[in-house]
Structures are given as structure tokens and as C-alpha cells.
Motif scaffolding. Structure first.
Motif, PDB file in Angstrom:
ATOM      1  N   ARG A  15       0.852  -1.189   0.000  1.00 21.95           N
ATOM      2  CA  ARG A  15       0.000   0.000   0.000  1.00 21.95           C
ATOM      3  C   ARG A  15       0.888   1.240   0.000  1.00 21.95           C
ATOM      4  O   ARG A  15       2.102   1.145   0.175  1.00 21.95           O
ATOM      5  N   GLN A  23       4.881   0.745   0.757  1.00 23.64           N
ATOM      6  CA  GLN A  23       5.200  -0.417   1.589  1.00 23.64           C
ATOM      7  C   GLN A  23       5.402  -1.589   0.661  1.00 23.64           C
ATOM      8  O   GLN A  23       4.480  -1.998  -0.050  1.00 23.64           O
ATOM      9  N   ASP A 153      12.635  -3.787  10.591  1.00 21.95           N
ATOM     10  CA  ASP A 153      11.338  -3.644   9.923  1.00 21.95           C
ATOM     11  C   ASP A 153      10.968  -4.906   9.147  1.00 21.95           C
ATOM     12  O   ASP A 153       9.813  -5.329   9.163  1.00 21.95           O
ATOM     13  N   SER A 157       7.769  -6.989   9.960  1.00 26.70           N
ATOM     14  CA  SER A 157       6.625  -6.817   9.049  1.00 26.70           C
ATOM     15  C   SER A 157       6.823  -7.450   7.679  1.00 26.70           C
ATOM     16  O   SER A 157       5.933  -7.387   6.843  1.00 26.70           O
ATOM     17  N   SER A 159       8.343  -6.278   5.377  1.00 23.39           N
ATOM     18  CA  SER A 159       8.203  -5.249   4.354  1.00 23.39           C
ATOM     19  C   SER A 159       9.072  -4.046   4.679  1.00 23.39           C
ATOM     20  O   SER A 159       9.633  -3.938   5.771  1.00 23.39           O
TER      21      SER A 159
ATOM     22  N   VAL B 108      15.558   6.839   9.556  1.00 26.26           N
ATOM     23  CA  VAL B 108      14.905   6.048  10.609  1.00 26.26           C
ATOM     24  C   VAL B 108      15.470   6.367  11.985  1.00 26.26           C
ATOM     25  O   VAL B 108      14.885   6.015  13.004  1.00 26.26           O
ATOM     26  N   GLN B 168       6.100  10.409  11.441  1.00 25.30           N
ATOM     27  CA  GLN B 168       6.023   9.001  11.048  1.00 25.30           C
ATOM     28  C   GLN B 168       7.332   8.569  10.426  1.00 25.30           C
ATOM     29  O   GLN B 168       7.348   7.801   9.470  1.00 25.30           O
ATOM     30  N   ASN B 170       9.752   6.892  11.846  1.00 28.82           N
ATOM     31  CA  ASN B 170      10.177   5.545  12.205  1.00 28.82           C
ATOM     32  C   ASN B 170       9.079   4.595  11.761  1.00 28.82           C
ATOM     33  O   ASN B 170       8.021   4.542  12.358  1.00 28.82           O
ATOM     34  N   PRO B 171       9.300   3.865  10.649  1.00 23.07           N
ATOM     35  CA  PRO B 171       8.174   3.276   9.930  1.00 23.07           C
ATOM     36  C   PRO B 171       7.592   1.979  10.492  1.00 23.07           C
ATOM     37  O   PRO B 171       6.550   1.539  10.006  1.00 23.07           O
ATOM     38  N   THR B 172       8.214   1.347  11.490  1.00 22.76           N
ATOM     39  CA  THR B 172       7.764  -0.011  11.832  1.00 22.76           C
ATOM     40  C   THR B 172       6.273  -0.071  12.170  1.00 22.76           C
ATOM     41  O   THR B 172       5.557  -0.944  11.679  1.00 22.76           O
ATOM     42  N   MET B 174       3.909   1.851  11.239  1.00 23.56           N
ATOM     43  CA  MET B 174       3.125   2.029  10.010  1.00 23.56           C
ATOM     44  C   MET B 174       3.089   0.746   9.191  1.00 23.56           C
ATOM     45  O   MET B 174       2.068   0.380   8.618  1.00 23.56           O
ATOM     46  N   LEU B 175       4.251   0.081   9.134  1.00 22.87           N
ATOM     47  CA  LEU B 175       4.339  -1.140   8.328  1.00 22.87           C
ATOM     48  C   LEU B 175       3.487  -2.262   8.927  1.00 22.87           C
ATOM     49  O   LEU B 175       3.064  -3.172   8.229  1.00 22.87           O
TER      50      LEU B 175
END
Ligand code: SF4
Lengths: 464, 195
Positions: A15, A23, A153, A157, A159, B108, B168, B170-172, B174-175
Motif C-alpha cells: 500500500r 510499503q 522492519d 513486518s 516489508s 529512521v 512518522q 520511524n516506519p515499523t 506504520m508497516l
């Protein structure tokens, strides 16, 4: 029409994130002992799980000793980093290939064992906490080097948050002259386009020269994409790719393989694919190439002089004068190995030069196979004997003197003829050590001559 | 995790193109399972080699904004490089260009990398060299870096800019927010389902 890069990107897009980044699902995650421990600590602190443990594979390569690989390692830090990885893999259910563990016979440099085991396949997205992950593009995968927080990450996830890249097509056409190898082609491309030329791009290599290349040669090319600033490098999958993959441990079997080939063909760039940029390279004009400076773009053909306006800092560090030649430079160390040129075919090319000759008395020379499987195959062909008879040290699998995190290091301002990928200041373990990048055959020729020479003169003797 | 809209602090000018991550953090300092203490080894070999290296220079001590030239952070993907800089106190980097992996690794950690024109960077470096106590302000939201009377256009790539200002970066989380979609994509991939 779309390229392989776009096809793979679209198939893996989960997405658009609130930040505007994509992502992207990661099909294969490879980890090693140096860039993963902090990532596991982070997921532990947050109480996250590993989302797809069966899609992550681990090995030890960077710090692993190559002299004696019996556990526990004599180097206590190497032992600690390996056992931390073992604990992490065990806790989260991840397959690990490390000496002393079951499956240890598959240990090797992460970018050598992925393809070798059939883990690396066309159309996949691959991530690894190592910038030379671009290597896997040789099989038509889109492979990204990532940092430790991104390893976290991917563990959490499966991803990554990424921005798409532009695609530059690099056509290499014509016949390489004898004694000229894939290493010379990629060094020439980096020299031509610059070490920053690929920033923002994925490099797609093609053309008749690349079409004729073996997968090993294609890996050498894709491996060094990052040295040209391109995070991703790839080659469209073709019959050479499919033949390479068939029968490997993780390859699809039987009817599944046939269906896989069909999908792999579909996702490749079409002949009318549109590119953001196209570059042409004439293979016939490429000479055996050596670096003289402190980045991989600073190179010359073996008979060429260093430019009169060459970078001062690099000249001073390396001890070269503008207008001088690298040919004839006395070397102290010769290193054959790394994820660029540590595969069986690389050792075979080097062995052809070494056979019946001896390493010059002042040179320390070592061969470090890229994986234990490469080592076994080389031993089966008697290559270890060829090298040791000539005075080379024959080592266990690992990164070794490519980045010198283990005891294999340059001392003082030694000069090393090296088949690796980086000639940065301090890269081979001594802050003043000097690296000359070249093909494995050229390293072999330098080792026996004691100085940088044109390998083609020796090829003639081999053939005569 | 706070939003990062702008960073203010003294500057540290570091001249040179293609400064790779082996220079920022030599590999021997990667022999550890944590990032602790890396602040002590930033540019260690360059500092030893050159007593006048800006990271040796007392007048830049406590600087928060590093100003570099082109292709900064090329080479190895080691996050140890930006980790060392972050722990040293660097909160933003302004330069002509960055390697992608370095830029992402820095993001990050909450360090925005601003890019600006070559001559603008040179002016900024010269201004800091002249007045090391000058307070530099790096404005992520508006894409401007100012130092006294000097103001230069300097931008963070748009996706990352939005991530910083909306907190946002630091993406973890969100992921993980829409994990069903991750599963769905996985299921649709022929190689995941076994062809
Ligand atoms: S061989 Fe060298 S470049 Fe390749 S993974 Fe190991 S350290 Fe990195």
C-alpha cells in the motif's frame, strides 16, 4: 511497457503509506552476524514477533575466521557474534547456516549462498543488511541493501518503506577480448558513469555481451552496482537463469518449476520497455582494468596512464603520480575472494594462471572461497592443490580481507591486488593500506609476478 | 516519537566528496552486538591522519548540523555510520547529495538529510568556518537552511519530509498497521504459494 523493476515493484506493493512511500513486501530476507543483533534487540524491546520466519535465512560471513573454523572460534568477539545470531535464530525459528550448527556445510558469504541454494529466484524482492545485496539481481530479483533498523522492519513486518527508483538500461554489446572479464566490464561502467551516477536508479544490464554471460559473471556485474551509486542492479531472467536454478535445493521442482519459468518469463522487461535512461558500452573496447585510487570509479586500463588531472587526495594516499601507470606496481598482498569474485569460476580462472607458477617471494597470497560449497567444488577439482603448490594460503569460507573484520588484514601501507569490490581508505583493515581492484585472473598474475601485470601475456603462455 | 519540523544548532563543515561509510565508521568498530560507544569512533582514522580534521577541532564541539559535499555516506550499508553520528550529537546533515542507503538509515534514526546546490553548500561551509558559533536552522517543513544572513534552499525528499513533519519517520508501526494486506500480497505471490 514496464520493466522487470516495475513489474516486481507492483507485484510486491502492499500500500501507499501515509508518508507517501510505498510499503513493499520482501520475498526473501537474508541476515548475517554483523548487522542483525541490534535489530533483534529492537524487536524484542517492542515485543514484536518475526512476521515470516520461514522467509528469512541467516549465515555468518563478515567476522567469521577463515583460518580455523572450528567452534568455539579463537576470536572471542567472532564467537560471541556468532552465538548471538544462533540464539536469535533459534528463538525466532530462523534457518541458520553456521559452522558448528546443523546445516553448517552451507555456510558462506550471504550473496554467494543465496543463489547457490536456489533461495534467490527471479521476480523476488530481496533485502539484506548489506549493500552488495544487489548481487542477487543477476537472477532477475530486485534486491536492496538495507540498514539495521530496516532489518528490524523486515523481521517485524516482512516489508520496507521505500521510494521507487528510476531505471537505467545499460547495454553492453560485442565480444570481450580474451583476458577481459565481467569485473573489467563493471569497473569500466562505474568509471564511465561515476560512483554517484546511479543514485536514484536501478541499473538494468543487457545487450549481447550480458546475454552470453554465465550467472557467475552476471553476479560480478550486479554485485558492484552499488559502487556506481545504484542501490539495485539486475539482469532479466533467461534460459541461462532457468538452467542455473533448476535442481537447486530451494528451487521449485517438477511441474512447479515449469509454472515458475512461465511466470519468470512474464515478469521480465519486454523489448519495448521504456527506460529513464539508456547507456551503451562497447565490450570490444574494454581492457583488463585496475583501480589506482580510493573509490571504485578511479581506474585505468592496464596500459593506460593515470589522468594528469587526477584527484590529489587519491594520488597522495595511493602514492601514485598523475600520468603514471599502475602496471609494474610492486604488490605486497594478493587476495582472491569476496562476494564479487569468490565463486568457483573465479577460482578456476585464477588457477589457470597460477598453475605451474609460484607466488613471488615477497607476496602474501590468499584464496578465500565464497562459500563452503564453492570450497568443496574447488577441492574436488584439485584447485586447492594448484593454489597451495604455488604458495597461496587456502582458507575457509567468509568475507575475510574484503573488509578485514577478522584477522586477515593489511599492515601499514601495504599494497594489495584484490578481487573484491572496494578500495576505500582503510577498507582492508589498515588505515594506510592500499587496495588495487582487479579481476581474479589479474590478481593471480600479480601474485606470481610480484607486481601488477597484464594477465593477457600469461594467457598466451598458457595457451602456447 | 516527536515530529521533526526543524533543527537548530551550531554547524560542522566537513569538506570532501564521496566520503564513504568505511571512513565514517571503520569496520573494526562493527565488532560488537550493540551500537553503544560508536560516537567515540566517528571518522577515527581520518582524525588520526589529520590533526586539523573538523571532528578534531574544538571550535565545532557540540555541533548539531553536519554540512558535507557530494555522495556522502556511499559504500557499505552499515547503520553504524549514522548511529555513530547520531550518538555524537548530529541531528541533521546538509549536503550536495547522499547515497540512498545512508539517507534511509539516517531517516529512521530521526536525522533528516537535506540536499542543496553545490555553491550554496560551499557558502554555508565557509560561513560556519568563519563563525563557528553561528546558529544554523534547518527547516524540514519549508526546505530552507539559514545561518545568520545566509538562507539557502535545502530540501528533504518529499516522502521523508512528510514522514518527519507528521511524526512518522520511524516506519515499523506504520508497516504493521495494515498487516492483513501484507498477508494478502504474500498469498498472491506465486513463489510464496509454491507456484
Ligand atoms: S565479501 Fe565483502 S562486500 Fe561481500 S558481503 Fe562480505 S564484506 Fe561485504
Amino acid at each position: 511497457m514496464p520493466t522487470l523493476f516495475h513489474n516486481v515493484w507492483n507485484a510486491h506493493s502492499v500500500r501507499t503509506l501515509p508518508s507517501g512511500q510505498t510499503q513493499l513486501f520482501v520475498g526473501l530476507h537474508l541476515i548475517h552476524e554483523v548487522t542483525s543483533p541490534q535489530a533483534f534487540d529492537m524487536i524484542r524491546q517492542h515485543g514484536w514477533r518475526v512476521a515470516f520466519p520461514e522467509r528469512t535465512f541467516a549465515t555468518v560471513d563478515h567476522i567469521v575466521p577463515t583460518s580455523v573454523q572450528k567452534r568455539p572460534f579463537i576470536d572471542l568477539t567472532a564467537e560471541e557474534m556468532t552465538s548471538v545470531l544462533e540464539r536469535n535464530c533459534h528463538e525466532y525459528g530462523i534457518q541458520l547456516y553456521a559452522p558448528g550448527a546443523s546445516g553448517g556445510e552451507h555456510q558462506g558469504i550471504v550473496h554467494v549462498i543465496g543463489p547457490e541454494m536456489g533461495l534467490t529466484q527471479p521476480g523476488m524482492t530481496i533485502a539484506c543488511g548489506d549493500s552488495h545485496t544487489s548481487t542477487h539481481g543477476a537472477l532477475g530479483a530486485i534486491a536492496f541493501g538495507i540498514g539495521t533498523s530496516q532489518v528490524r522492519d523486515v523481521l517485524a513486518s516482512q516489508s520496507l518503506a521505500l521510494d521507487p527508483l528510476k531505471v537505467r538500461r545499460i547495454n553492453v554489446d560485442g565480444h570481450l577480448r580474451p583476458g577481459v572479464f565481467a569485473k573489467d566490464v563493471i569497473l569500466t561502467i562505474i568509471r564511465r558513469l561515476g560512483v554517484q551516477g546511479g543514485v536514484g536508479f536501478a541499473y538494468e544490464y543487457g545487450g549481447s555481451t550480458v546475454d552470453r554471460m554465465t550467472i557467475d559473471e552476471r553476479m560480478t556485474m550486479c554485485n558492484m552496482s552499488i559502487e556506481g551509486g545504484a542501490r539495485v542492479g539486475y539482469i532479466n531472467p533467461d534460459d541461462t537463469t532457468f538452467r542455473y536454478i533448476e535442481g537447486r535445493p530451494f528451487a521449485p521442482q517438477g511441474p512447479a518449476f515449469t509454472r515458475a519459468v512461465e511466470w519468470w518469463r512474464q515478469i521480465a522487461s519486454t523489448p519495448d520497455a521504456e527506460y529513464d535512461d539508456v547507456v551503451h558500452i562497447d565490450a570490444g573496447s574494454i581492457e583488463p582494468t585496475v583501480t589506482w585510487g580510493i573509490n571504485p570509479g578511479q581506474s585505468v586500463g592496464i596500459h593506460e596512464a593515470i589522468a594528469t588531472n587526477a584527484d590529489e587526495e587519491a594520488l597522495t594516499f595511493m602514492g601514485f603520480k598523475a600520468g603514471a601507470r599502475v602496471e609494474g606496481t610492486r604488490i605486497d598482498v594478493a587476495f582472491i575472494g569476496s562476494c564479487t569474485n569468490g565463486r568457483l569460476s573465479d577460482l578456476e580462472e585464477a588457477a589457470k594462471i597460477v598453475k605451474g607458477r609460484h607466488v613471488a617471494p615477497h607476496v602474501k597470497a590468499l584464496v578465500v572461497p565464497g562459500s563452503q560449497a564453492v570450497s568443496r567444488a574447488a577441492v574436488a577439482r584439485g584447485l586447492d592443490q594448484v593454489f597451495t603448490n604455488a604458495g597461496f594460503e587456502w582458507r575457509g569460507a567468509g568475507c575475510s580481507m574484503c573488509l578485514a573484520m577478522n584477522p586477515d588484514k593489511l599492515e601499514g601501507n601495504q599494497i594489495c591486488a584484490s578481487s573484491s569490490n572496494r578500495n576505500f581508505k582503510g577498507r582492508q583493515g589498515s588505515p594506510t593500506g592500499r587496495t588495487l581492484l582487479m579481476s581474479p585472473a589479474m590478481v593471480a598474475a600479480a601474485a606470481v609476478s610480484g607486481e601488477v601485470v597484464d594477465v593477457r601475456a600469461m594467457l598466451d603462455e598458457v595457451h602456447a | 516519537m516527536p515530529a521533526i519540523t526543524s533543527i537548530a544548532g551550531r554547524g560542522l563543515p566537513l569538506r570532501g566528496d564521496d566520503l564513504d561509510t568505511d571512513r565514517i565508521m571503520p569496520a573494526r568498530f562493527l565488532r560488537a552486538v550493540t551500537f553503544e560507544g560508536l560516537e567515540n569512533h566517528v571518522f577515527e582514522d581520518d582524525k588520526k591522519d589529520n590533526p586539523n580534521h573538523p571532528f578534531n577541532d574544538a571550535k565545532y564541539k557540540g555541533a548539531a548540523i553536519l554540512v558535507v559535499n557530494s555522495n556522502f555516506g556511499c559504500g557499505s550499508s552499515r547503520e553504524h555510520a549514522p548511529q555513530g553520528l547520531a550518538r555524537y550529537g548530529i541531528q541533521a546533515i546538509v549536503g550536495e547529495s547522499f547515497s540512498e542507503i545512508f539517507l534511509g538509515n539516517s531517516a529512521v534514526l530521526g536525522i533528516p538529510c537535506f540536499t542543496a546546490e553545490k555553491t550554496a553548500i560551499e557558502h554555508l561551509q565557509a560561513a560556519i568556518e568563519k563563525s563557528p558559533d553561528l546558529v544554523i536552522e534547518a527547516d524540514v517543513a519549508n526546505g530552507v537552511v539559514s545561518a545568520g544572513t545566509l538562507g539557502i534552499e535545502a530540501t528533504v525528499p518529499s516522502g521523508l519530509r512528510d514522514a518527519f513533519v507528521t511524526d512518522q519517520w520511524n516506519p515499523t508501526a506504520m508497516l504493521l498497521a495494515d498487516f492483513d494486506k501484507v498477508r494478502a500480497i504474500a498469498k498472491g505471490l506465486p513463489y510464496v504459494s509454491g507456484f
